[in-house]
Design a protein around this motif. Structure first.
Motif, short mmCIF file in Angstrom:
data_model
loop_
_atom_site.label_atom_id
_atom_site.label_comp_id
_atom_site.label_asym_id
_atom_site.label_seq_id
_atom_site.Cartn_x
_atom_site.Cartn_y
_atom_site.Cartn_z
N PRO A 1 -3.80 -1.22 -4.20
CA PRO A 1 -3.30 -2.22 -3.27
C PRO A 1 -3.10 -3.58 -3.96
O PRO A 1 -3.83 -3.92 -4.88
N THR A 2 -2.10 -4.30 -3.48
CA THR A 2 -1.88 -5.68 -3.90
C THR A 2 -1.68 -6.51 -2.65
O THR A 2 -0.94 -6.11 -1.74
N TRP B 1 0.83 -1.20 0.00
CA TRP B 1 0.00 0.00 0.00
C TRP B 1 0.87 1.25 0.00
O TRP B 1 2.09 1.17 0.09
N ALA B 2 0.21 2.42 -0.07
CA ALA B 2 0.88 3.72 0.09
C ALA B 2 -0.10 4.67 0.76
O ALA B 2 -1.32 4.53 0.63
N GLU B 3 0.46 5.64 1.45
CA GLU B 3 -0.33 6.61 2.20
C GLU B 3 -1.28 7.40 1.30
O GLU B 3 -2.40 7.72 1.68
N LEU C 1 11.21 -4.32 -1.43
CA LEU C 1 10.27 -5.42 -1.22
C LEU C 1 9.21 -5.42 -2.31
O LEU C 1 8.83 -6.48 -2.83
N ALA C 2 8.72 -4.24 -2.68
CA ALA C 2 7.73 -4.15 -3.74
C ALA C 2 8.32 -4.66 -5.06
O ALA C 2 7.65 -5.40 -5.80
N LEU C 3 9.55 -4.34 -5.33
CA LEU C 3 10.22 -4.80 -6.54
C LEU C 3 10.38 -6.32 -6.53
O LEU C 3 10.13 -6.98 -7.54
N ASN C 4 10.77 -6.87 -5.39
CA ASN C 4 10.95 -8.33 -5.27
C ASN C 4 9.68 -9.10 -5.60
O ASN C 4 9.73 -10.20 -6.14
N VAL D 1 3.02 -3.41 3.92
CA VAL D 1 4.28 -2.99 3.33
C VAL D 1 4.03 -1.68 2.59
O VAL D 1 3.30 -1.65 1.59
N ASN D 2 4.61 -0.60 3.08
CA ASN D 2 4.49 0.70 2.43
C ASN D 2 5.44 0.72 1.23
O ASN D 2 6.65 0.68 1.41
N VAL D 3 4.89 0.77 0.01
CA VAL D 3 5.72 0.67 -1.19
C VAL D 3 6.64 1.88 -1.37
O VAL D 3 7.68 1.77 -2.02
#
Length: 106
Positions: A75-76, A27-29, A65-68, A57-59
């Motif tokens: 949201p995913t 996610w992101a704010e 982590l988002a890239l991995n 997990v804040n992207v």
């Protein structure tokens, strides 16, 4: 169990080393749909306490982590079990859809 903030520093202990399934909410704010997803995640975390761990997990803060996990949209949700990838859902998911994602690992 409260929803855990996942970072690259605690990822191994909180996710890879976890003995129960883990649902990661990327996610992101600034993301409005992510805020809608967060409500569902909070409710399920209370309902499935002790059976499933939920992590956010804040992207923007954890881009590696988002890239991995090849997160291209938020949201995913990513389901992990014993450190292994089990599934992914893109976009806001309801409780039933998340429960369905978890069927194979519960």
């Amino acid at each position: 169990m409260a929803v855990v903030t996942i970072t690259k520093d605690n990822f191994e202990a909180e996710v890879l080393g976890c003995k129960i399934p883990v649902v990661l909410d990327f996610w992101a704010e600034w993301c409005e749909p992510c805020k809608m997803q967060s409500t569902v995640i909070e409710e399920l975390a209370a309902e499935l306490d002790g059976k499933v761990k939920f992590g956010k997990v804040n992207v923007d803060e954890e881009a590696s982590l988002a890239l991995n996990y090849q997160i291209m949209s938020i949201p995913t949700l990513v389901v992990m079990h014993y450190g292994l990838f089990q599934g992914k859902a893109i976009g806001v998911q309801g409780k039933d859809a998340i429960r369905e994602m978890l069927q194979g690992v519960l």
